[in-house]
Write an enzyme that holds these catalytic residues in place. Structure first.
Site, PDB file in Angstrom:
ATOM      1  N   ASP A 210       9.945 -18.400 -17.171  1.00 20.36           N
ATOM      2  CA  ASP A 210      11.121 -17.821 -16.542  1.00 20.36           C
ATOM      3  C   ASP A 210      11.948 -19.036 -16.150  1.00 20.36           C
ATOM      4  O   ASP A 210      12.384 -19.177 -14.843  1.00 20.36           O
ATOM      5  CB  ASP A 210      10.460 -16.922 -15.171  1.00 20.36           C
TER       6      ASP A 210
ATOM      7  N   LEU B  95      18.512 -19.556   4.112  1.00 21.18           N
ATOM      8  CA  LEU B  95      19.303 -20.047   2.940  1.00 21.18           C
ATOM      9  C   LEU B  95      19.573 -18.809   1.972  1.00 21.18           C
ATOM     10  O   LEU B  95      20.513 -18.771   1.332  1.00 21.18           O
ATOM     11  CB  LEU B  95      18.824 -21.245   2.068  1.00 21.18           C
TER      12      LEU B  95
END
Ligand SMILES: *[C@@H]1O[C@H](CO)[C@@H](O)[C@H](O)[C@H]1NC(C)=O
Ligand SMILES: *[C@@H]1O[C@H](CO)[C@@H](O)[C@H](O)[C@H]1NC(C)=O
Ligand SMILES: *[C@@H]1O[C@H](CO)[C@@H](O)[C@H](O)[C@H]1NC(C)=O
Length: 596
Positions: free
Chosen positions: A454, A325
């Site tokens: 994050d 992916l």
């Protein structure tokens, strides 16, 4: 100046120097309501004229509750502002009293009553006027005090009902003032007997100091008894509570006393989270606001990292890899298939994060460590690690449940390409719905006192029903190298998503996550553009300090930009909480549904 006033596209605006966006999104909707209300009042049906009744919130009160400099009239010279009344105002977490100003020229009787939708979570509000009487003839203020019981964590719907009877008419007017307030559960350990926040913080500080001293004494005694002289290197700052509390299980328990029972504490291989109890403080509503931790990338060996995930390890045999992916220089994400342990005919799609041959030991360790950020947490908008394969001689793999539309940032960029031909590809309402889901997941993290550090579109995934989940940042540095920068030290950081205090002082807190949420919201609205793209990463800190922020995206409604702007307040305390963001975006979402 209003935060949402549009700028010509491409202009940057200064934020930091303003008295502070304690104000945020509902303000604009409200302002709209007020303005419309005023127009209505001027042109509305003729008033009875006699009593000249006024009920309003003073400028000071409006500023405190909504952050706008304006008076808000509910009744002005006998004319009711239905729009203002219909506004379901959210009371900021730190506020527990409401003030109303009123007066009347002639005799007006009133009756006051309250309704709380969840009496378990909030006691009956109290006022400092009687519940029945005459509206004062001179300008007066009355106060309504709200008391969260601390027994439950929920949002309260509160209605103040004011029945007005103009004695000459014998005719009752019923006014309902609607408010919402978030109540938090208060851990008995953390309840301070005073209402003064400052005293509370001081006492927390003193407690922490005492705990720290006790821990040191115990550690010293322990070390003496063990006749060990060497102290662990890591015993500084945030490492200390961990290093020192080990000799005494009692201390450890105390430091962790506020971890809710129903959540597994995050077992982070670096020990980043859940250990620095001394840095934790709660405000009176039990919402952790002051949890600040220093970034502590303590070196963990690969063996240690593997040991931490042993309990979720599965056999490599059960995993089949299909298409790649995403691919970076050393990491890859596959679409994989996991075969059920008991019934091999059952298969489950998975994301499989793994490394290529050239990956260094440090990079593998980092992948395993960072994959554990959300481990053990359960929420519909979080995607924690599921399994690992760590057999010797094989490249380690991390498995997460599959979301068939994949990475959110890549998805948004795809939408941007499609949008050129088909402007209806994805609606603003869909994007706001995604933002709400992210805020929900983050709100859960904040309540569990987990700091993500994050948050960004690249660390979220999405499926065909537009469900969004926040995930960890393992491999993100490799897969999105343009989003991370090294500022002279050896650490790659998401500079453009970081708050000033995290950038400069390496202080991380939920308020820093709120900042990153603002940037993520911006990414949603721009369909995956890079924020501050023309700013040198080395200049970011100075740029933010000067009060500059990202410009309002074209087509982004003012209300949404106002939400982002509030997330970027310089003072972490001034930023909204995730719970407030959820409420505010939900309100905006339904407004979009109603008018678009
Ligand atoms: C206000 O009036 C309504 C309708 O007459 C009544 O049901 C309600 O109990 C009254 N509220 C108060 C606070 O008296
Ligand atoms: C109620 O409290 C408010 C604010 O605390 C005060 O200004 C007001 O005078 C008080 N009213 C009465 C009737 O005591
Ligand atoms: C109350 O008074 C207004 C005018 O002041 C009138 O239009 C209305 O019909 C009255 N309502 C009742 C229930 O008497």
């Amino acid at each position: 100046m209003l935060p949402g006033a549009p700028d010509p596209p491409g202009w940057r605006r200064r934020w930091g120097r303003q008295p502070g966006p304690g104000l945020w999104c509902p303000s604009l909707l409200l302002l709209l309501a007020v303005l419309l209300g005023c127009i209505e009042a001027q042109t509305g049906p003729g008033s009875g004229g006699e009593p000249e009744l006024n009920v309003y919130m003073s400028e000071e009160e409006v500023r405190r509750l909504i952050g706008l400099d304006a008076e808000l009239y509910y009744i002005r010279n006998d004319i009711i502002n239905h729009r203002a009344l219909s506004f379901n105002l959210i009371i900021p977490t730190e506020t527990s009293s409401l003030h109303f100003s009123w007066h009347s020229k002639s005799k007006v009787e009133y009756k006051l009553g309250f309704h709380v939708d969840n009496p378990l979570a909030m006691d009956m509000p109290q006022t400092n006027i009687s519940l029945q009487g005459d509206v004062p003839r001179s300008l007066s203020v009355f106060r309504v005090d709200l008391f969260c019981s601390g027994k439950m964590e929920t949002e309260i719907m509160l209605v103040m009902q004011l029945n007005i009877t103009i004695s000459s008419a014998k005719n009752i007017t019923v006014l309902n003032f609607k408010r919402r307030k978030m109540c938090y559960r208060i851990d008995p350990v953390n309840v301070a007997p005073t209402t003064s926040t400052r005293v509370f913080y001081i006492s927390v500080g003193v407690c922490c100091a005492v705990i720290f001293l006790v821990a040191i004494i115990l550690a010293v005694l322990h070390l003496h008894s063990m006749k060990r002289v060497e102290l662990d290197d890591s015993m500084s700052d945030s490492g200390s509570s961990q290093g020192l509390s080990q000799p005494s299980t009692q201390t450890t328990q105390y430091l962790r006393a506020d971890t809710p029972n129903n959540a597994t504490p995050v077992t982070n291989a670096t020990g980043e989270q859940g250990t620095s109890g001394a840095g934790t403080a709660r405000n009176l509503n039990g919402y952790p606001t002051l949890r600040i931790e220093k970034n502590d990338l303590k070196s963990v060996t690969l063996q240690e990292a593997k040991a931490k995930v042993k309990d979720i390890a599965i056999s490599r045999e059960r995993v089949t890899l299909k298409d790649v992916l995403q691919e970076g220089t050393f990491g890859r994400i596959f679409h994989g298939i996991l075969v059920d342990e008991k019934d091999p005919s059952k298969e489950k799609p998975m994301f499989v994060k793994t490394v290529k041959d050239q990956a260094s030991e440090a990079q593998i360790t980092m992948m395993l460590t960072e994959s554990c950020k959300l481990r053990g947490l359960h929420h519909r908008n979080l995607l924690p690690i599921g399994h690992v394969c760590i057999e010797d001689g094989e490249k380690p793999m991390v498995l997460l449940p599959f979301m068939n539309w994949g990475n959110l940032k890549l998805f948004l960029r795809q939408c941007k390409l499609v949008e050129a031909n088909n402007p209806q590809a994805i609606s603003q309402q869909d994007l706001v719905h995604m933002a709400i889901q992210i805020a929900c997941g983050m709100s859960y993290l904040a309540r569990r006192e987990v700091i993500h550090k994050d948050l960004a579109a690249r660390n979220c995934v999405i499926d065909e029903s537009l469900q969004v989940k926040i995930t960890d940042n393992a491999l993100s540095r490799d897969l999105f190298p343009m989003d991370y920068h090294c500022l002279g030290d050896n650490e790659n950081r998401p500079v453009r998503w970081m708050s000033l205090e995290s950038l400069v002082n390496k202080e991380f807190s939920s308020a820093g996550d709120v900042w990153a949420f603002g940037v993520t919201l911006w990414e949603l609205m721009t369909l995956g553009q890079t924020p501050y793209v023309d700013i040198d990463p080395f200049e970011m800190a100075a740029y933010l300090k000067d009060g500059y922020r990202i410009a309002q995206p074209i087509n982004c409604p003012d209300e949404l930009f106002a939400v982002m702007a509030c997330c970027w307040a310089l003072d972490p305390e001034e930023r909204p909480k995730f719970q407030q963001l959820v409420q505010c975006l939900t309100e905006f979402h339904s407004a979009l549904g109603a008018y678009v």
